[in-house]
Scaffold this motif. Sequence first.
Motif, PDB file in Angstrom:
ATOM      1  N   PRO A 192      38.770  44.779  54.351  1.00  0.00           N
ATOM      2  CA  PRO A 192      39.910  45.143  53.503  1.00  0.00           C
ATOM      3  C   PRO A 192      40.787  46.199  54.176  1.00  0.00           C
ATOM      4  O   PRO A 192      40.396  46.814  55.177  1.00  0.00           O
ATOM      5  N   PRO A 193      41.958  46.463  53.616  1.00  0.00           N
ATOM      6  CA  PRO A 193      42.835  47.512  54.151  1.00  0.00           C
ATOM      7  C   PRO A 193      42.128  48.864  54.181  1.00  0.00           C
ATOM      8  O   PRO A 193      41.236  49.136  53.357  1.00  0.00           O
ATOM      9  N   PRO A 194      42.485  49.725  55.128  1.00  0.00           N
ATOM     10  CA  PRO A 194      41.817  51.029  55.251  1.00  0.00           C
ATOM     11  C   PRO A 194      41.981  51.890  54.003  1.00  0.00           C
ATOM     12  O   PRO A 194      42.916  51.724  53.226  1.00  0.00           O
ATOM     13  N   GLY A 195      41.044  52.816  53.852  1.00  0.00           N
ATOM     14  CA  GLY A 195      41.090  53.762  52.755  1.00  0.00           C
ATOM     15  C   GLY A 195      39.854  53.685  51.887  1.00  0.00           C
ATOM     16  O   GLY A 195      38.912  52.938  52.174  1.00  0.00           O
ATOM     17  N   PRO A 196      39.831  54.464  50.789  1.00  0.00           N
ATOM     18  CA  PRO A 196      38.652  54.497  49.924  1.00  0.00           C
ATOM     19  C   PRO A 196      38.608  53.320  48.950  1.00  0.00           C
ATOM     20  O   PRO A 196      39.641  52.863  48.446  1.00  0.00           O
ATOM     21  N   TRP A 197      37.409  52.849  48.682  1.00  0.00           N
ATOM     22  CA  TRP A 197      37.147  51.816  47.683  1.00  0.00           C
ATOM     23  C   TRP A 197      35.958  52.274  46.856  1.00  0.00           C
ATOM     24  O   TRP A 197      35.015  52.869  47.379  1.00  0.00           O
ATOM     25  N   THR A 198      35.996  52.000  45.558  1.00  0.00           N
ATOM     26  CA  THR A 198      34.936  52.433  44.650  1.00  0.00           C
ATOM     27  C   THR A 198      34.196  51.221  44.104  1.00  0.00           C
ATOM     28  O   THR A 198      34.817  50.299  43.566  1.00  0.00           O
ATOM     29  N   ILE A 199      32.874  51.195  44.251  1.00  0.00           N
ATOM     30  CA  ILE A 199      32.074  50.078  43.752  1.00  0.00           C
ATOM     31  C   ILE A 199      32.124  50.046  42.230  1.00  0.00           C
ATOM     32  O   ILE A 199      31.952  51.074  41.562  1.00  0.00           O
ATOM     33  N   ASP A 200      32.365  48.866  41.680  1.00  0.00           N
ATOM     34  CA  ASP A 200      32.444  48.670  40.235  1.00  0.00           C
ATOM     35  C   ASP A 200      31.108  48.114  39.732  1.00  0.00           C
ATOM     36  O   ASP A 200      30.824  46.923  39.899  1.00  0.00           O
ATOM     37  N   PRO A 201      30.272  48.942  39.098  1.00  0.00           N
ATOM     38  CA  PRO A 201      28.951  48.463  38.663  1.00  0.00           C
ATOM     39  C   PRO A 201      29.028  47.341  37.634  1.00  0.00           C
ATOM     40  O   PRO A 201      28.130  46.513  37.549  1.00  0.00           O
TER      41      PRO A 201
ATOM     42  N   TYR B 219      32.233  39.674  54.121  1.00  0.00           N
ATOM     43  CA  TYR B 219      33.433  40.072  53.384  1.00  0.00           C
ATOM     44  C   TYR B 219      34.052  38.814  52.791  1.00  0.00           C
ATOM     45  O   TYR B 219      34.368  37.873  53.506  1.00  0.00           O
ATOM     46  N   LEU B 220      34.237  38.784  51.458  1.00  0.00           N
ATOM     47  CA  LEU B 220      34.668  37.577  50.769  1.00  0.00           C
ATOM     48  C   LEU B 220      36.153  37.556  50.454  1.00  0.00           C
ATOM     49  O   LEU B 220      36.662  36.538  49.968  1.00  0.00           O
ATOM     50  N   GLY B 221      36.863  38.665  50.696  1.00  0.00           N
ATOM     51  CA  GLY B 221      38.301  38.684  50.456  1.00  0.00           C
ATOM     52  C   GLY B 221      38.707  39.688  49.392  1.00  0.00           C
ATOM     53  O   GLY B 221      37.876  40.384  48.793  1.00  0.00           O
ATOM     54  N   THR B 222      40.008  39.771  49.146  1.00  0.00           N
ATOM     55  CA  THR B 222      40.557  40.687  48.156  1.00  0.00           C
ATOM     56  C   THR B 222      41.445  39.929  47.184  1.00  0.00           C
ATOM     57  O   THR B 222      41.877  38.815  47.442  1.00  0.00           O
TER      58      THR B 222
END
Length: 273
Positions: free
Chosen positions: A92-101, A211-214
Amino acid sequence: MGLTARIRTRDGWAVQHAVVTVTDMAGAQALRAEADAEGSVRDTTELAPGAYTVIVTAVGYAPAAASAIVTASGRAEVGTVTLARQGGTELPPPGPWTIDPAHSTVGAVAQHLGISSVRGRFTEFAGTIEIAADDIAHSRVQAAIRAASIDTGNGMRDTHLRSADFLDVERHPELVYRSTRVTAAGSDRWKVHGELAMHGVVRPVDLDLAYLGTGSDPWGGTRAAFRATAELRREDFAMNYNQIVQAGVAAIGTTLKVELEIQAVQGSALPQV
């Protein structure tokens, strides 16, 4: 009149400032233009009717070529040109990502009696992913799992798994994973190298990551999807409990297959929904 095109990544992200070069059938350059911040090219240079080759380049991406036909009106619509990351590696694009439980699963499979499998999952966990902009190998993953949230669908078994024979949740309430580096293993596959702290023991554990995509979500956010697997040996984490049944078969397999289905939301916090 002129040429129009859109330059995108495989997941539909705009490739800013990609360079579009148009050559005629003799190989002579007829046009050179740069995509804007939205990855769009709108050039008004007049081109003679005929067939042309369009070559698109951008830093960090493999070049791509497309054909274009200029009509009698002098217009050529190339459409969307998709660029792959250099070397074919995608994240994915750079930067932070937060896991969604709420839309992710942390599961494990153990062999039972040597003939079938028992599946379980942890229902409470949180984590973050940081996609590095300079070098993807520097990307990071960190996650914490509440050990007592184990759920195999059987209350008696879950109580035993929380006991000192296995997870010992009173003394070790969390499982923590921290990555150390990421290496490419294919066009959309990665090896995440890291360490898992479980049951008071820290061991190196590598994740095989796809990685499955965005895509966009209904709440105005952007999500990335991943699938990961790993194999753990219970003995490596000092969980040696077992029973031997007839013919010397162990009641519980010595290895666990970890299966992760992860959705992560772009940004450092989950949206309020």
